[in-house]
Enzyme design. Structure first.
Site, PDB file in Angstrom:
ATOM      1  N   HIS A   1       0.890  -1.170   0.000  1.00  6.08           N
ATOM      2  CA  HIS A   1       0.000   0.000   0.000  1.00  6.08           C
ATOM      3  C   HIS A   1       0.926   1.217   0.000  1.00  6.08           C
ATOM      4  CE1 HIS A   1      -2.370  -2.995   2.324  1.00  6.08           C
ATOM      5  NE2 HIS A   1      -3.436  -2.428   1.789  1.00  6.08           N
TER       6      HIS A   1
ATOM      7  N   ASP B   1       2.312   2.002   3.300  1.00  8.06           N
ATOM      8  CA  ASP B   1       3.271   1.054   3.917  1.00  8.06           C
ATOM      9  C   ASP B   1       4.693   1.491   3.618  1.00  8.06           C
ATOM     10  OD1 ASP B   1       1.027  -0.604   4.278  1.00  8.06           O
ATOM     11  OD2 ASP B   1       1.481  -1.792   2.483  1.00  8.06           O
TER      12      ASP B   1
ATOM     13  N   GLU C   1     -10.590  -6.767  -4.726  1.00 12.48           N
ATOM     14  CA  GLU C   1     -10.437  -7.837  -3.721  1.00 12.48           C
ATOM     15  C   GLU C   1     -11.682  -7.889  -2.838  1.00 12.48           C
ATOM     16  OE1 GLU C   1      -6.614  -7.855  -1.705  1.00 12.48           O
ATOM     17  OE2 GLU C   1      -7.553  -8.668   0.094  1.00 12.48           O
TER      18      GLU C   1
ATOM     19  N   GLU D   1      -8.886 -13.657  -1.749  1.00 11.89           N
ATOM     20  CA  GLU D   1      -8.153 -13.948  -0.508  1.00 11.89           C
ATOM     21  C   GLU D   1      -8.852 -15.073   0.253  1.00 11.89           C
ATOM     22  OE1 GLU D   1      -6.548 -10.725   1.713  1.00 11.89           O
ATOM     23  OE2 GLU D   1      -6.878 -11.718   3.629  1.00 11.89           O
TER      24      GLU D   1
ATOM     25  N   ASP E   1      -4.639 -13.660  -2.770  1.00 10.56           N
ATOM     26  CA  ASP E   1      -4.005 -13.350  -1.489  1.00 10.56           C
ATOM     27  C   ASP E   1      -4.005 -14.636  -0.682  1.00 10.56           C
ATOM     28  OD1 ASP E   1      -3.297 -10.783  -2.011  1.00 10.56           O
ATOM     29  OD2 ASP E   1      -4.527  -9.850  -0.458  1.00 10.56           O
TER      30      ASP E   1
ATOM     31  N   ASP F   1     -10.547 -11.743  10.511  1.00 11.71           N
ATOM     32  CA  ASP F   1      -9.525 -11.955   9.497  1.00 11.71           C
ATOM     33  C   ASP F   1      -8.175 -12.202  10.177  1.00 11.71           C
ATOM     34  OD1 ASP F   1      -8.589 -11.974   6.905  1.00 11.71           O
ATOM     35  OD2 ASP F   1      -8.638  -9.802   6.635  1.00 11.71           O
TER      36      ASP F   1
HETATM   37  C1  XUL Z   1      -7.429  -6.608   4.227  1.00 14.93           C
HETATM   38  C2  XUL Z   1      -6.669  -6.980   3.031  1.00 14.93           C
HETATM   39  C3  XUL Z   1      -5.838  -5.912   2.415  1.00 14.93           C
HETATM   40  C4  XUL Z   1      -5.755  -5.975   0.934  1.00 14.93           C
HETATM   41  C5  XUL Z   1      -5.032  -4.811   0.313  1.00 14.93           C
HETATM   42  O1  XUL Z   1      -8.234  -7.605   4.735  1.00 14.93           O
HETATM   43  O2  XUL Z   1      -6.690  -8.110   2.609  1.00 14.93           O
HETATM   44  O3  XUL Z   1      -4.574  -5.970   2.979  1.00 14.93           O
HETATM   45  O4  XUL Z   1      -5.146  -7.144   0.514  1.00 14.93           O
HETATM   46  O5  XUL Z   1      -5.543  -3.598   0.706  1.00 14.93           O
HETATM   47 CO    CO Z   2      -5.712  -9.087   1.058  1.00 13.35          CO
END
Ligand code: XUL
Ligand code: CO
Length: 439
Positions: A103, A106, A234, A270, A298, A309
């Site tokens: 990001h 980051d 995502e 993810e 992810d 999460d």
């Molecule tokens: C949050 C998540 C994020 C995204 C990118 O749950 O998965 O880290 O991958 O913003």
């Molecule tokens: Co993610």
């Protein structure tokens, strides 16, 4: 090779095979080993997540940071960012991964103003570009953090305040520029706060129209700057918002269709987001893949007993085998990859734990790849699936699907055909076969 922040790892992690007892060796992931017509590295395209691995400090909602990193000690935020960048590239090289993801916030600290934040990002991107050149490590995807700053507490693109929506758009523009500068192959949109806390104060239709405009502006911008990047959304059902608009694959694909954005996006699936949505990882991958929209992954896992999460590293070979089946069956992830959006536990305070965590995740996916490849080669499961739908390959089944017959013709056929013959779904046998391949 950079050698400063991880002094205990003296050389890149090597493949030693499944009988090795060395905790700093791969047991299954053998970068250059061919599986079918591609190497393991080409199939798996592993990526390290900058936020968890280098910025994660063990903080949770009940406790303060538990992890103090050597690279996070300088008093000036820009010095900390530069040290972190060096630590990151040292880690990528020693682990032997080709990709990373970040990001904007980051890699570079937020400044006192938007302009200052942009300047900080530009400086760090220049340094990252140098390190990419030096090491050969590439950017799998970039994204903007539109959820950390309190200004986005009521959403970014979906914010009821137009000034804040504009600010979010301006931030994305800069994050796309940064991704372009670094040759990123994808750009991700995860809308953690694009949703609602309560419907009592929310115009749901308007907010989704705002999101559509937000995405359209991004599509227009990428075209304008001639950046051939793959846009990925995502999905996640909730957290931090009570309800996120990109709830899961199916609702995200519907949203894209509804707003004429379908051709411009794929999905980044993810594992832990899937389970939070009440789906399996395999389900979300399959829904995306069936639509031709599985762009990237992810890679992590949740905890079936916890409703949030947890972003743990993948260790379940069954899950990675099924995931790799979906990925191999669609001929790979193209520009996408397997990004470890995963963090070490709060008590795993030693930097060496970052190596153990990634080695475990990489080996788990490498095993999944090897098993899935064998099963596909042997048609171990697909033969059952083909058999199950065989009645549609000719006769009335083929006529129905080709649009040759309607209700009346079908009724006539049914009256003359007698009762249908039932056949077994063979679930238990298929489960046994999968276990046999795994073991
Ligand atoms: C949050 C998540 C994020 C995204 C990118 O749950 O998965 O880290 O991958 O913003
Ligand atoms: Co993610």
């Amino acid at each position: 090779m950079l050698h400063k922040f991880f002094p205990k790892v003296e050389k890149p992690i090597a493949y030693e095979g499944k009988d090795s007892k060395n905790p700093l060796a791969f047991k299954y992931y053998n970068k250059d080993q061919k599986v079918g017509n591609k190497t393991m590295a080409e199939h798996l395209r592993f990526s390290v997540a900058y936020w968890h691995t280098f910025k994660g400090n063990g903080k949770d909602i009940f406790g303060d940071p538990s992890i103090n990193r050597e690279w996070d000690k300088a008093s000036d935020p820009m010095d900390r960012a530069k040290d972190t960048l060096e630590a990151a590239f040292e880690f990528f090289q020693k682990l032997g991964v080709d990709y990373y993801c970040f990001h904007d916030r980051d890699i570079a600290p937020e400044g006192a103003t938007f302009a200052e934040s942009c300047k900080n990002l530009e400086i760090i991107v220049a340094a990252a570009k140098e390190l990419q050149k030096e090491t050969g490590v590439k950017l799998l995807w970039g994204t903007a953090n539109l959820f950390g700053n309190p200004v986005f507490s009521q959403g970014a693109g979906s914010n009821p305040n137009a000034h804040i929506m504009a600010l979010a758009a301006a931030q994305i523009k800069n994050a796309i520029d940064a991704t372009k500068e670094l040759g990123g192959e994808n750009y991700v949109f995860w809308g953690g706060r694009e949703g609602y806390e309560t419907l009592l104060n929310t115009d749901l239709k308007r907010e989704q129209e705002q999101m559509a405009r937000f995405f359209q502006m991004a599509v227009d911008y990428k075209k304008k700057i001639g950046f051939d990047v793959q846009f990925l959304i995502e999905p996640k059902p909730a957290e931090p918002s009570k309800h996120q608009y990109d709830f899961d694959s199916a609702s995200t694909l519907y949203f894209l269709k509804e707003h004429d954005l379908y051709d411009h996006f794929k999905l980044n699936i993810e594992a832990n987001h899937a389970t939070l949505a009440g789906h399996t990882f395999e389900h979300e991958l399959s829904v995306a893949s069936a639509a031709g929209k599985l762009g990237s992954v992810d890679a992590n896992r949740g905890d079936y007993l916890l409703g949030w999460d947890t972003d743990q590293f993948p260790t379940n070979i069954y899950d990675t085998t099924l995931a790799m089946m979906v990925i191999l069956n669609q001929n790979g992830l193209g520009k996408g990859g397997l990004n470890f959006d995963a963090k070490v536990r709060r008590s795993s305070i030693d930097p060496m734990d970052l190596f153990y965590a990634h080695i475990g995740g990489m080996d788990t996916f490498a095993r999944g790849l090897l098993i899935a490849h064998e099963m596909i080669k042997d048609k171990a499961i697909s033969s059952f699936v083909d058999e199950r739908y065989k009645s549609f390959t000719s006769g009335i089944g083929a006529d129905i699907m080709a649009g040759k017959v309607g209700f009346e013709e079908v009724e006539k056929w049914v009256l003359s055909a007698g009762n249908p013959v039932l056949s077994s779904g063979r679930q238990e046998l298929i489960e046994n076969i999968i276990n046999q391949y795994i073991h």
